[in-house]
Design a protein around this motif. Structure first.
Motif, short mmCIF file in Angstrom:
data_model
loop_
_atom_site.label_atom_id
_atom_site.label_comp_id
_atom_site.label_asym_id
_atom_site.label_seq_id
_atom_site.Cartn_x
_atom_site.Cartn_y
_atom_site.Cartn_z
N PHE A 1 0.65 -1.15 0.02
CA PHE A 1 0.42 0.06 -0.15
C PHE A 1 0.98 0.94 0.52
O PHE A 1 0.40 2.24 -0.14
N ASP A 2 1.86 1.08 0.12
CA ASP A 2 3.09 2.27 0.17
C ASP A 2 3.52 2.46 -0.58
O ASP A 2 3.75 3.87 -1.17
N ILE A 3 3.68 1.36 -1.78
CA ILE A 3 4.20 1.77 -3.78
C ILE A 3 3.25 2.29 -4.24
O ILE A 3 4.41 3.37 -5.04
N PRO A 4 2.48 3.05 -4.18
CA PRO A 4 1.67 3.93 -5.63
C PRO A 4 2.19 5.05 -4.91
O PRO A 4 2.91 5.97 -6.06
N ALA A 5 2.63 5.19 -3.75
CA ALA A 5 3.21 7.16 -3.25
C ALA A 5 4.87 6.96 -4.02
O ALA A 5 4.73 8.05 -4.49
N VAL A 6 5.19 5.61 -3.93
CA VAL A 6 6.63 5.80 -4.23
C VAL A 6 7.08 5.41 -5.68
O VAL A 6 7.69 6.44 -6.90
N VAL A 7 5.61 4.82 -6.02
CA VAL A 7 6.22 4.92 -7.82
C VAL A 7 5.91 7.09 -8.39
O VAL A 7 6.52 7.86 -9.33
N GLU A 8 4.97 7.27 -7.57
CA GLU A 8 4.42 8.40 -8.32
C GLU A 8 5.92 9.45 -7.23
O GLU A 8 5.97 10.36 -9.09
N MET A 9 6.57 9.21 -6.52
CA MET A 9 7.36 9.81 -6.37
C MET A 9 8.62 9.57 -7.70
O MET A 9 10.12 10.57 -7.80
N VAL A 10 8.72 8.72 -7.95
CA VAL A 10 9.59 8.22 -8.75
C VAL A 10 9.58 8.42 -9.53
O VAL A 10 10.74 9.51 -11.03
N VAL A 11 8.50 8.68 -9.89
CA VAL A 11 8.19 8.89 -11.88
C VAL A 11 8.35 10.69 -11.99
O VAL A 11 8.33 11.26 -13.52
N ALA A 12 8.44 11.38 -11.05
CA ALA A 12 8.64 13.24 -11.72
C ALA A 12 10.18 13.46 -11.34
O ALA A 12 10.66 13.64 -12.89
N THR A 13 11.21 12.12 -11.32
CA THR A 13 12.41 12.48 -11.83
C THR A 13 12.69 11.17 -13.12
O THR A 13 13.25 11.62 -14.54
N VAL A 14 12.12 10.41 -12.94
CA VAL A 14 11.97 9.10 -14.31
C VAL A 14 10.91 8.57 -14.35
O VAL A 14 10.30 7.70 -14.66
N PRO A 15 10.78 9.87 -15.76
CA PRO A 15 9.09 9.40 -16.37
C PRO A 15 9.39 8.60 -16.98
O PRO A 15 7.81 7.33 -17.20
N GLU A 16 10.04 7.10 -17.28
CA GLU A 16 9.93 6.48 -18.31
C GLU A 16 9.57 5.11 -17.31
O GLU A 16 10.42 3.93 -18.08
N VAL A 17 10.17 5.11 -15.79
CA VAL A 17 10.47 3.78 -14.84
C VAL A 17 8.62 2.88 -15.19
O VAL A 17 7.32 3.80 -15.19
N ARG A 18 9.10 1.86 -15.41
CA ARG A 18 8.39 0.89 -14.55
C ARG A 18 8.71 0.14 -13.63
O ARG A 18 9.45 -1.00 -13.56
N PHE A 19 7.50 0.10 -12.85
CA PHE A 19 7.32 -1.21 -11.15
C PHE A 19 6.68 -2.23 -11.56
O PHE A 19 5.85 -2.22 -12.23
N VAL A 20 7.11 -3.35 -12.10
CA VAL A 20 6.75 -4.69 -12.36
C VAL A 20 6.37 -4.83 -10.57
O VAL A 20 7.19 -6.14 -10.39
#
Length: 356
Positions: free
Chosen positions: A192-211
């Motif tokens: 349940f913490d992953i969505p917030a982490v994804v949002e923060m990483v996307v801000a710097t690495v917009p092409e990131v993929r969390f699998v």
């Protein structure tokens, strides 16, 4: 040759216990001992689980009477697993066969520490019937020493199987910006913490993929996906489901960082699997994880729930080739020096010889 009756899960069960035992099949352990596997659990509906358990109890009774093993090695956890293993422990105890109880559980709080006194005494009584309890880390030995005398507890950490070719291939290619999670999709694993982490990483690495490879309850999976939608990062997250063998090998090869934001763990096989592929790890300071994830070396260990630190660590690893490759090399080094299957089996066989 000494005979060992090992109480295990069906090989196709999702999770770390089956992964540990599957590594024993065809290994040196089977050359040194005559192993009889008794399967007591499978994934599926409650009736198929019940039928599997009943068959397991009858198979175990037959093994005790006909094969007369020198010891019984039970793989167990907390919660329902504890109660499913009770008949095996009582039958082996009545037969006078030494019992090794290999405990893979993680939620000690609700299982014992927060239990009523009557339940605590019952747990102590059951564990006292075992000759040896195997803990997955020093922290878990300390927890279990509240239940039984620490002299009964042996620490045998989980293991990893090295894949040096995958490690070398990753070092030769450009970063894919892929972050891999393997495990149950639920609260205990920190999902349940992953969505917030994804949002923060996307801000710097917009092409990131969390699998996010795994499965959970329908309620948990739906809630996690809803949070991802609310963060507007659906395009950055994949849900391949539970992966095994070829598909698991593929996602581990393609990943650049392994991520496990757990709140409770023993010694997670998923982290060790990832390290065996040379993956840097971002995880949490729980259970035996800090023993294998060394902050500043092969990754970062954060406090559970510290999404800012997790996102920062993932971003740094994805954007800094030198940091990522150095962490990757340290993961391989840590596994080579202390977490091979061979070293694990030697410790297990030492326990076997100690009690037979």
């Amino acid at each position: 040759m000494k005979k060992v009756c090992m109480v295990v899960q069906d090989p196709m069960v999702k999770g770390g216990i089956a992964a540990v035992v599957n590594g024993y099949r065809g290994s040196q352990l089977e050359k040194d001992y005559q192993i009889v596997y008794v399967e007591s659990y499978k994934d599926g509906g409650k009736y198929s689980k019940l039928l599997k358990a009943i068959r397991g109890y009858f198979h175990f009774l037959k093994v005790l009477v006909v094969d007369r093993p020198d010891l019984v090695h039970i793989h167990s956890s907390f919660g329902p697993s504890f109660y499913r293993k009770l008949p095996f422990i009582y039958m082996a105890s009545w037969a006078g066969v030494p019992i090794v109880n290999h405990i893979h559980g993680a939620d000690f709080e609700s299982f014992f520490r927060n239990a009523v006194n009557r339940k605590k005494e019952y747990i102590r009584k059951v564990y006292d019937k075992c000759s040896v309890l195997i803990a997955l880390s020093a922290e878990w030995k300390e927890c279990l020493s509240r239940v039984v005398d620490s002299g009964k507890i042996r620490i045998i950490e989980n293991y990893s199987i090295l894949n040096e070719k995958a490690y070398e291939e990753r070092n030769m290619r450009a970063c894919n910006n892929r972050v891999l999670f393997l495990g149950e999709l639920g609260q205990r694993k920190g999902c349940f913490d992953i969505p917030a982490v994804v949002e923060m990483v996307v801000a710097t690495v917009p092409e990131v993929r969390f699998v996010l490879c795994g499965a959970g309850s329908r309620t948990d999976e739906s809630a996690i996906k809803k949070l991802i939608e609310e963060k507007k990062v659906t395009a950055n997250v994949e849900f391949p489901g539970w992966v095994r063998e070829t598909e698991k090998d593929r996602v581990l090869r393609e990943a650049d960082v392994f991520f496990l934001p757990s709140y409770n763990e023993g010694m997670p096989m998923s982290v060790l699997d990832a390290m065996g592929y040379g993956l840097p790890v971002v995880s949490t300071k729980v259970g035996g994880i800090p023993k294998i994830v060394h902050s500043g070396e092969n990754g970062i260990c954060c406090d559970p729930g510290d999404v800012d630190s997790m996102a920062g660590a993932i971003t740094e690893l994805l954007t800094n080739d030198q940091t990522r490759k150095s962490a990757s090399a340290f993961s391989m080094k840590i596994v080579k020096e202390g977490y091979s299957l061979e070293a694990h089996l030697k410790m297990l066989e030492k326990v076997y010889e100690e009690i037979t």
